[in-house]
Scaffold this active site. Structure first.
Site, mmCIF file in Angstrom:
data_model
loop_
_atom_site.group_PDB
_atom_site.id
_atom_site.type_symbol
_atom_site.label_atom_id
_atom_site.label_comp_id
_atom_site.label_asym_id
_atom_site.label_seq_id
_atom_site.Cartn_x
_atom_site.Cartn_y
_atom_site.Cartn_z
ATOM 1 N N HIS A 154 0.865 -1.193 0.000
ATOM 2 C CA HIS A 154 0.000 0.000 0.000
ATOM 3 C C HIS A 154 0.896 1.235 0.000
ATOM 4 O O HIS A 154 1.956 1.250 0.634
ATOM 5 C CB HIS A 154 -0.899 -0.033 1.238
ATOM 6 C CG HIS A 154 -1.999 0.989 1.192
ATOM 7 N ND1 HIS A 154 -1.776 2.322 1.424
ATOM 8 C CD2 HIS A 154 -3.315 0.869 0.900
ATOM 9 C CE1 HIS A 154 -2.924 2.978 1.301
ATOM 10 N NE2 HIS A 154 -3.877 2.119 0.983
ATOM 11 N N GLU B 33 -4.005 1.859 -7.506
ATOM 12 C CA GLU B 33 -4.357 2.960 -6.612
ATOM 13 C C GLU B 33 -3.467 4.161 -6.924
ATOM 14 O O GLU B 33 -2.340 4.252 -6.402
ATOM 15 C CB GLU B 33 -4.138 2.555 -5.155
ATOM 16 C CG GLU B 33 -4.987 1.397 -4.690
ATOM 17 C CD GLU B 33 -5.282 1.482 -3.198
ATOM 18 O OE1 GLU B 33 -6.454 1.573 -2.856
ATOM 19 O OE2 GLU B 33 -4.341 1.488 -2.399
#
Ligand code: PEP
Length: 242
Positions: A96, A166
């Site tokens: 992430h 993302e």
């Protein structure tokens, strides 16, 4: 191991560093899996580690937000993929952008974490995406390709890994790429980088009730990774109505 190819769309809720035991109970009372299970869709909740076991009494699937690059040993504070498996997790978010930015997760560390997940039969959700400068300079595709090539494990397949696109500038910002841009990047990864393997790719970055439908309906988008909106119970329930 979770049979990811059985599902049409997957929704992954990333609570980040939020929650409490009372919030977890309220969440389990209110968020129903049945609504979407019937449609061959899948919902997975990634709360902070102390709350994962609480979900055993519900029918919601769980995942970790990160895992250790190490297997075991003198690494204080770490949680291994074996431990996540022990707690009942099916998946684990890896790479992430918040881990890359605040905890120095390099491509090499991410590679090791992905390997550990695959070894322990946890499906990693491998996050990739460009920052705003890289996008403005027209380098988004190259950055994504480089991130993939640097960290993908050797023995990955459409059964044991999921990707999440993302864009960094979209995470928590309220901004999202144009629908065509999301579609273009997902197609690029699927067709040009991964040579039409059937790897599932989620979109993540400021998904909310007002914008999720157009994104999840794209055929190139296999699901959503949702941060902020996944801990607003009323908002999240609207998203689960798709
Ligand atoms: C995330 O945490 O992966 C994320 C996409 O966050 P948000 O939905 O808040 O942008």
């Amino acid at each position: 191991m979770l049979k990811i190819q059985d599902f049409n769309k997957l929704i992954v809720a990333n609570w980040k560093l939020n929650g409490s035991f009372s919030f977890t109970k309220e969440y389990m009372d209110q968020i129903r899996f049945k609504t979407i299970k019937n449609q061959k869709n899948c919902l997975i909740i990634c709360p902070p580690v102390p709350y994962i076991s609480e979900f055993k009494s519900s029918n919601l699937l769980t995942g970790g937000q990160d895992c250790s690059r190490y297997i075991n040993g003198a690494y204080t504070g770490e949680i291994s993929t074996k431990m996540l498996k022990d707690m009942g997790c099916q998946i684990c978010i890896v790479g992430h952008s918040e881990r890359r930015e605040f905890f120095n997760d390099s491509n090499e560390i991410i590679h090791e974490k992905l390997n550990n997940c695959i070894e322990d039969k946890i499906i990693p959700i491998f996050c990739i995406g460009e920052n705003l400068n890289q996008r403005k300079e027209g380098r988004a595709k190259q950055v994504i390709k480089d991130q993939l090539m640097a960290s993908l494990p050797k023995d990955y397949s459409d059964e044991n890994i999921i990707l999440a696109y993302e864009p960094l500038w979209a995470i928590g910002s309220g901004l999202i790429p144009k629908i065509d841009e999301i579609s273009e990047i997902h197609s690029y990864i699927k067709e040009e980088v991964l040579n039409n393997q059937n790897i599932k790719i989620l979109y993540g970055g400021s998904v909310k009730a007002e914008n999720y439908k157009k994104i999840i309906d794209l055929k190139e988008v296999d699901g959503l990774l949702i941060g902020g909106a996944s801990i607003q119970i009323a908002e999240f329930k609207k998203i689960l109505e798709f």
